[in-house]
Design an enzyme around this catalytic site. Structure first.
Site, PDB file in Angstrom:
ATOM      1  N   ASP A  81       0.908  -0.998  -0.046  1.00  0.00           N
ATOM      2  CA  ASP A  81      -0.070  -0.037   0.027  1.00  0.00           C
ATOM      3  C   ASP A  81       0.756   1.188  -0.085  1.00  0.00           C
ATOM      4  OD1 ASP A  81      -1.754   2.048   0.468  1.00  0.00           O
ATOM      5  OD2 ASP A  81      -3.008   1.227   2.141  1.00  0.00           O
ATOM      6  N   SER A 123       3.912   9.576 -15.107  1.00  0.00           N
ATOM      7  CA  SER A 123       2.906  10.637 -14.811  1.00  0.00           C
ATOM      8  C   SER A 123       1.780  10.267 -15.976  1.00  0.00           C
ATOM      9  CB  SER A 123       3.506  11.948 -15.019  1.00  0.00           C
ATOM     10  OG  SER A 123       2.608  12.947 -14.917  1.00  0.00           O
ATOM     11  N   TYR A 138      -7.422  14.491 -10.171  1.00  0.00           N
ATOM     12  CA  TYR A 138      -6.294  13.703 -10.768  1.00  0.00           C
ATOM     13  C   TYR A 138      -5.135  14.329 -11.374  1.00  0.00           C
ATOM     14  CZ  TYR A 138      -4.189   9.891 -13.533  1.00  0.00           C
ATOM     15  OH  TYR A 138      -3.419   9.261 -14.324  1.00  0.00           O
ATOM     16  N   LYS A 192      -1.038  14.824 -10.488  1.00  0.00           N
ATOM     17  CA  LYS A 192      -0.020  14.386 -11.364  1.00  0.00           C
ATOM     18  C   LYS A 192       0.766  15.703 -11.701  1.00  0.00           C
ATOM     19  CE  LYS A 192      -0.835  10.148 -12.186  1.00  0.00           C
ATOM     20  NZ  LYS A 192       0.292   9.239 -12.040  1.00  0.00           N
TER      21      LYS A 192
END
Length: 378
Positions: free
Chosen positions: A94, A172, A186, A190
């Site tokens: 994790d 990426s 999101y 990135k």
């Protein structure tokens, strides 16, 4: 099997057997050439259960490298990570938990004796308008995508420094260079990863540690078993139902959802071909800061950079107020422009200076002529 006792040099699997040329990185990167002996690398591939991670693991193993493939604890089981390949170690992690990442690194060192290349293919996104995504969804994307990357770097960088060498291949996305409607949080993760890795490179250059941000566009699953494998085509995205203001068919917030549907129909960039280039990236001598994969990635990021450049040109005529203590600040008005009255006064002073110069010219010229005549007379 312990990789320390395996052959130190193998040959790169070439394309002679198939007769088809393989994609190669530019010669400026000094990529591994087919048929040329090379030292096998030890990889740790986080996100090895995703379609890009699986393809990279298979590519590295096919070339004789050693791999620890890391699955996500909430979608994989220890049984599913058991690997039949003698050069491969399967484990779970994790990435949101730093001690979990550290455990993977220790297991890899125990099994293979060293680590040469870290590839982080882990990460996920939620498709939905920024307004629709709740705090838990946003925080979890940052914990996985950004903090996961940071944990991987912090757990391995001390080892790479001591080894005086190592490589990071951080996946990426075009979303790390573009604002994609429907993927706002999101994209933010990135963008954060890109800033982190670029800054880190300046810090670790003297330790012979290199890093590349891999920016794939729309990558399809095309492994040999992709038709029978139950994993979804675009499995690292979750789709959140849109609220009423964002639910109409042409809503920009649904752009990412439409993109996923388009992905299944249009068959864009190949994951297998991308994995081959990323494997070469691990072995090349001069890796780039960014590797864009697929025409969609190249065209979309080029268009975005062109837009930024044009905007800079449109607004470059603007300036900022000069500091009060800066030279010449007393001649500027409150908007930072040259004071009109002062400018007129300067113009009058320039005119007086010009008249004085002309007068001085008239008075000086005869004496210069006299000197010239005296010289000629002499």
């Amino acid at each position: 099997m312990d990789a320390v006792h395996s052959p130190n040099v193998v040959s790169v699997a070439g394309s002679e057997s198939t007769g088809k040329p393989k994609l190669q990185l530019p010669p400026s990167c000094d990529p591994p050439a087919p048929g040329v002996p090379r030292k096998p690398l030890v990889w740790v591939v986080f996100g090895g259960t995703g379609h890009m991670g699986r393809s990279l693991v298979k590519a590295a193993l096919s070339h004789g490298d050693y791999v620890t493939t890391v699955g996500r604890v909430h979608e994989s089981t220890p049984e599913s990570m058991i690997q039949d390949h003698e050069n491969c170690l399967g484990t779970l992690c994790d990435v949101r938990q730093k001690d979990s990442v550290a455990s993977v690194i220790q297991k890899t060192l125990t099994r293979f004796g060293r680590i040469d290349c870290i590839a982080n293919c882990s990460g996920y996104g939620v498709i939905g308008a920024c307004e629709d995504q709740d705090e838990h969804e946003i925080r979890n994307q940052f914990e996985t995508n950004f903090m996961g990357t940071l944990h991987i770097i912090q757990c391995t960088l001390p080892y790479f420094r001591q080894q005086n060498g190592g490589r990071y291949l951080i996946f990426s996305s075009t979303s790390g260079a573009l604002g994609v409607p429907g993927l706002g949080p999101y994209c933010a993760t990135k963008y954060a990863v890109e800033g982190l890795v670029e800054a880190m490179l300046y810090e670790v250059d003297s330790f012979n540690v290199k890093a590349t941000l891999v920016e794939p566009g729309l990558v399809r699953r095309d492994e040999p078993d992709h038709m029978t494998n139950p994993l979804p085509t675009w499995g690292h995205f979750l789709i959140k139902p849109a609220s009423e203001p964002y639910s109409h068919a042409s809503s920009p917030a649904l752009h990412a959802k439409r993109m996923v549907q388009w992905l299944g129909d249009r068959q864009p960039t190949s994951a297998v071909k991308c994995a081959e280039l990323v494997w070469q990236l691990g072995h090349c001598s001069y890796p780039p800061l960014r590797l864009l994969l697929g025409s969609y990635a190249i065209e979309s990021i080029r268009d975005r950079l062109r837009s930024v450049t044009e905007e800079l040109e449109d607004w470059k005529h603007l300036n900022f107020p000069v500091a009060p203590d800066a030279p010449g600040a007393d001649r500027l008005d409150k908007d930072g422009k040259e004071d009109k009255e002062d400018k007129e006064g300067q113009g009058e002073r320039d005119d007086r200076d010009e008249d004085r110069d002309e007068d001085m010219g008239d008075s000086v010229s005869p004496s210069q002529g006299d000197v010239q005549m005296k010289s000629e007379g002499t």
